[in-house]
Enzyme design. Structure first.
Site, PDB file in Angstrom:
ATOM      1  N   ASP A 143      43.742  -9.087  73.240  1.00 18.56           N
ATOM      2  CA  ASP A 143      45.127  -9.504  72.321  1.00 18.56           C
ATOM      3  C   ASP A 143      45.655  -8.842  71.443  1.00 18.56           C
ATOM      4  O   ASP A 143      45.656  -9.170  70.096  1.00 18.56           O
ATOM      5  CB  ASP A 143      45.183 -11.042  72.578  1.00 18.56           C
ATOM      6  CG  ASP A 143      44.199 -11.343  73.791  1.00 18.56           C
ATOM      7  OD1 ASP A 143      44.956 -12.479  74.373  1.00 18.56           O
ATOM      8  OD2 ASP A 143      43.081 -11.500  74.014  1.00 18.56           O
ATOM      9  N   ASP A 170      45.777  -8.166  77.072  1.00 19.53           N
ATOM     10  CA  ASP A 170      47.228  -8.201  76.299  1.00 19.53           C
ATOM     11  C   ASP A 170      47.147  -7.210  74.943  1.00 19.53           C
ATOM     12  O   ASP A 170      46.910  -7.287  74.767  1.00 19.53           O
ATOM     13  CB  ASP A 170      46.705  -9.528  75.952  1.00 19.53           C
ATOM     14  CG  ASP A 170      47.281 -10.306  76.509  1.00 19.53           C
ATOM     15  OD1 ASP A 170      47.497 -10.578  77.889  1.00 19.53           O
ATOM     16  OD2 ASP A 170      47.438 -11.969  76.818  1.00 19.53           O
ATOM     17  N   TYR A 173      51.928  -7.646  74.456  1.00 20.31           N
ATOM     18  CA  TYR A 173      53.170  -8.400  74.483  1.00 20.31           C
ATOM     19  C   TYR A 173      54.527  -8.412  74.201  1.00 20.31           C
ATOM     20  O   TYR A 173      55.381  -8.868  73.370  1.00 20.31           O
ATOM     21  CB  TYR A 173      52.870  -9.334  72.923  1.00 20.31           C
ATOM     22  CG  TYR A 173      51.689  -9.877  72.866  1.00 20.31           C
ATOM     23  CD1 TYR A 173      50.825 -11.854  72.602  1.00 20.31           C
ATOM     24  CD2 TYR A 173      50.378  -9.374  73.043  1.00 20.31           C
ATOM     25  CE1 TYR A 173      50.625 -12.298  73.254  1.00 20.31           C
ATOM     26  CE2 TYR A 173      49.031 -10.286  73.021  1.00 20.31           C
ATOM     27  CZ  TYR A 173      49.037 -11.520  73.233  1.00 20.31           C
ATOM     28  OH  TYR A 173      47.934 -12.505  72.872  1.00 20.31           O
ATOM     29  N   ASN A 203      48.017 -12.115  80.211  1.00 19.06           N
ATOM     30  CA  ASN A 203      49.053 -12.775  81.735  1.00 19.06           C
ATOM     31  C   ASN A 203      49.810 -12.148  80.835  1.00 19.06           C
ATOM     32  O   ASN A 203      50.971 -12.017  81.444  1.00 19.06           O
ATOM     33  CB  ASN A 203      48.627 -14.284  81.010  1.00 19.06           C
ATOM     34  CG  ASN A 203      48.591 -14.372  79.084  1.00 19.06           C
ATOM     35  OD1 ASN A 203      47.785 -14.215  78.978  1.00 19.06           O
ATOM     36  ND2 ASN A 203      49.233 -15.127  78.676  1.00 19.06           N
ATOM     37  N   HIS A 296      43.112 -22.886  76.283  1.00 20.02           N
ATOM     38  CA  HIS A 296      43.111 -22.303  77.648  1.00 20.02           C
ATOM     39  C   HIS A 296      42.040 -22.675  78.189  1.00 20.02           C
ATOM     40  O   HIS A 296      41.060 -22.377  79.359  1.00 20.02           O
ATOM     41  CB  HIS A 296      43.053 -21.131  77.782  1.00 20.02           C
ATOM     42  CG  HIS A 296      44.023 -20.278  77.089  1.00 20.02           C
ATOM     43  ND1 HIS A 296      45.688 -20.071  77.476  1.00 20.02           N
ATOM     44  CD2 HIS A 296      44.384 -19.188  75.482  1.00 20.02           C
ATOM     45  CE1 HIS A 296      46.030 -19.659  77.051  1.00 20.02           C
ATOM     46  NE2 HIS A 296      45.357 -19.003  75.834  1.00 20.02           N
ATOM     47  N   HIS A 323      41.590 -13.226  75.935  1.00 23.93           N
ATOM     48  CA  HIS A 323      42.836 -14.815  76.172  1.00 23.93           C
ATOM     49  C   HIS A 323      42.712 -15.790  74.979  1.00 23.93           C
ATOM     50  O   HIS A 323      44.121 -15.969  74.374  1.00 23.93           O
ATOM     51  CB  HIS A 323      42.016 -15.140  77.476  1.00 23.93           C
ATOM     52  CG  HIS A 323      43.943 -16.170  78.524  1.00 23.93           C
ATOM     53  ND1 HIS A 323      44.933 -15.506  78.069  1.00 23.93           N
ATOM     54  CD2 HIS A 323      43.280 -17.350  78.787  1.00 23.93           C
ATOM     55  CE1 HIS A 323      45.744 -16.681  78.643  1.00 23.93           C
ATOM     56  NE2 HIS A 323      45.016 -17.323  79.708  1.00 23.93           N
ATOM     57  N   VAL A 324      42.473 -15.757  74.575  1.00 23.62           N
ATOM     58  CA  VAL A 324      41.994 -17.260  73.246  1.00 23.62           C
ATOM     59  C   VAL A 324      41.726 -16.633  72.315  1.00 23.62           C
ATOM     60  O   VAL A 324      41.027 -15.492  71.792  1.00 23.62           O
ATOM     61  CB  VAL A 324      40.387 -17.955  73.764  1.00 23.62           C
ATOM     62  CG1 VAL A 324      40.393 -18.932  72.705  1.00 23.62           C
ATOM     63  CG2 VAL A 324      40.110 -18.738  75.189  1.00 23.62           C
ATOM     64  N   HIS A 325      42.348 -17.027  71.338  1.00 23.78           N
ATOM     65  CA  HIS A 325      43.142 -15.930  69.730  1.00 23.78           C
ATOM     66  C   HIS A 325      41.966 -16.727  68.733  1.00 23.78           C
ATOM     67  O   HIS A 325      42.376 -17.635  67.913  1.00 23.78           O
ATOM     68  CB  HIS A 325      44.136 -16.531  69.565  1.00 23.78           C
ATOM     69  CG  HIS A 325      45.241 -15.679  70.866  1.00 23.78           C
ATOM     70  ND1 HIS A 325      46.976 -16.510  70.572  1.00 23.78           N
ATOM     71  CD2 HIS A 325      44.841 -14.925  71.781  1.00 23.78           C
ATOM     72  CE1 HIS A 325      47.072 -15.372  72.198  1.00 23.78           C
ATOM     73  NE2 HIS A 325      46.616 -15.009  72.221  1.00 23.78           N
TER      74      HIS A 325
END
Length: 432
Positions: A143, A170, A173, A203, A296, A323-325
């Site tokens: 991410d 990710d 962005y 995503n 999430h 995914h989870v920041h």
């Protein structure tokens, strides 16, 4: 005094070993000014592993007729080898990409420095190949995005002596704005041109538009991974081996049920794993299965239900997700319960994205959750030998990398778990 105390409490992270830490504020998106170069000048250069002792060099030119050749050698400015590759391009609404070059070079000597030049002109780049045997070090950050915190994370990674970068989804962005893929490529080029970057999709790589654009067009065009080399039919999932490690990159956004092509490929890939040659087995994907953050929640449940039994039977040592920041590390776990033959799960979606951190956690902390903290940072996985690895997570703290969590991990090859599940694994892999 009471107001100051309240603010402090609200900013504190719900973590077992970092209760005194106050997170810094978000940082703005980076602005990378356009650097005018000749149209045939290579830009956005990055490398990835492409089979045994081979490396894929990827770059972009504005000149559609620029050659897809890479000259390379072990001495600066002296190239005794040359390889020619393939090209592609894509359009996305009103955007047209430059010419995207993918050229595989090799065979290359292990643990060696090579100098190379793309397209017959431009600057000379330098890469180091991974070692043939353990030990090996991986840098891990997901991410990423393109913010001031991203730059801080990349600077910290650049300080560590690593062999391969693993990115569980990710990347840019870009989110439909295609020139952001170009700025991301320029941002990561100093690191990604020097060490192989092995990535999987998240995503933010989907970018599909119903009736107009299929998903992953930009991602698949720009970040080609060794899916063909590993017998996969899709760039969204593949595997590779490096030193004594077999690494499987799965697709959270590709079909994954037991009737899917990805599931069939995973079974075939696991059947080829030789734990004597590669005693460590790692898996990466984007959406975490074990997540005690409120963000999430439950999004990985279906994939977990389909694939966790297979990964458990195959004795996967470590699972890395994004995914989870935030950051979270589990104990060995399977089916929601502590299990000495289960995998260690690590969520590391804290590379620096523009959406900010996910600060809220579920309380009480689940028994399987060992450490959790919502801060930007990166991880380092040093696999020392066939039985032991050292994992550390480094928080970005006022632009200084601060080691905030670490643990020694013992491989399942040394635990008896593999022998214990050998017949069960054979049965699962042979079942149609």
């Amino acid at each position: 005094m009471e107001l100051k105390l309240l603010v402090t409490v609200l900013l504190m992270v719900s973590a077992t070993a970092s209760a005194d830490y106050i997170r810094p504020l978000p940082r703005k998106a980076l602005h990378l000014p356009w650097d005018s170069k000749p149209s045939s000048y290579p830009q956005q250069v990055h490398i990835s592993l492409a089979g045994d002792q081979h490396m894929r060099v990827t770059w972009i030119t504005d000149d559609k007729s620029a050659p897809s050749v890479v000259e390379y050698g072990t001495l600066p400015g002296q190239y005794d080898s040359v390889a020619e590759g393939e090209t592609s391009s894509y359009s996305y609404l009103l955007y047209s990409s430059g010419k995207i070059h993918h050229t595989v070079i090799g065979p290359l000597e292990h643990n060696s420095v090579y100098n190379y030049r793309c397209g017959g002109q431009g600057p000379e780049f330098q890469l180091r190949t991974p070692p043939a045997q353990l030990p090996i070090t991986f840098a891990v950050a997901g991410d990423l995005g393109q913010t001031g915190w991203t730059k801080s994370t990349l600077d910290h990674i650049d300080q560590c002596k690593y062999n391969v970068h693993l990115l569980p989804g990710d990347l840019s962005y870009a989110d439909y704005i295609q020139h952001r893929w170009d700025t991301f490529g320029r941002l990561v080029q100093p690191l990604a041109s020097a060490r192989p970057w092995m990535v999987t999709q998240g995503n933010h790589e989907v970018e599909s538009i119903p009736l107009l654009k299929d998903g992953f067009v930009s991602y698949n065009s720009r970040w080609k991974m060794p899916f063909e080399e590993s017998g996969s039919s899709s760039n969204l999932y593949y595997s590779f081996e490096v030193a004594g490690v077999h690494i499987i990159m799965l697709g959270s956004y590709a079909d994954y049920d037991e009737y899917s092509e990805q599931y069939r490929w995973l079974k075939a890939d696991l059947s080829k794993v030789d734990r004597k040659r590669t005693p460590w087995l790692l898996v990466l994907f984007h959406v975490p299965w074990y997540n005690s953050n409120t963000a999430h929640q439950g999004e990985g449940a279906d994939m977990m239900a389909a694939m966790e039994p297979l990964l458990y039977t195959a004795s996967v040592d470590l699972v890395l997700a994004g995914h989870v920041h935030a950051y979270e590390r589990s104990k060995r776990v399977y089916n929601g319960r502590l299990d000495p033959c289960g995998s260690v799960h690590i969520t590391i979606g804290d590379g620096g994205n523009r959406e900010g951190l996910a600060p809220r956690y579920i309380n009480p902390q689940p028994i399987w959750s060992e450490f959790r903290e919502a801060s930007f940072g990166h991880g380092e996985l040093k696999i020392i030998n066939s039985t032991h690895a050292f994992w550390s997570w480094h928080r970005n703290d006022d632009d200084e990398p601060v080691k905030s969590d670490d643990v020694w991990i013992t491989s399942l090859t040394s635990s008896g778990c593999i022998d214990q599940k050998r017949n069960e694994l054979r049965s699962k892999l042979m079942t149609p």
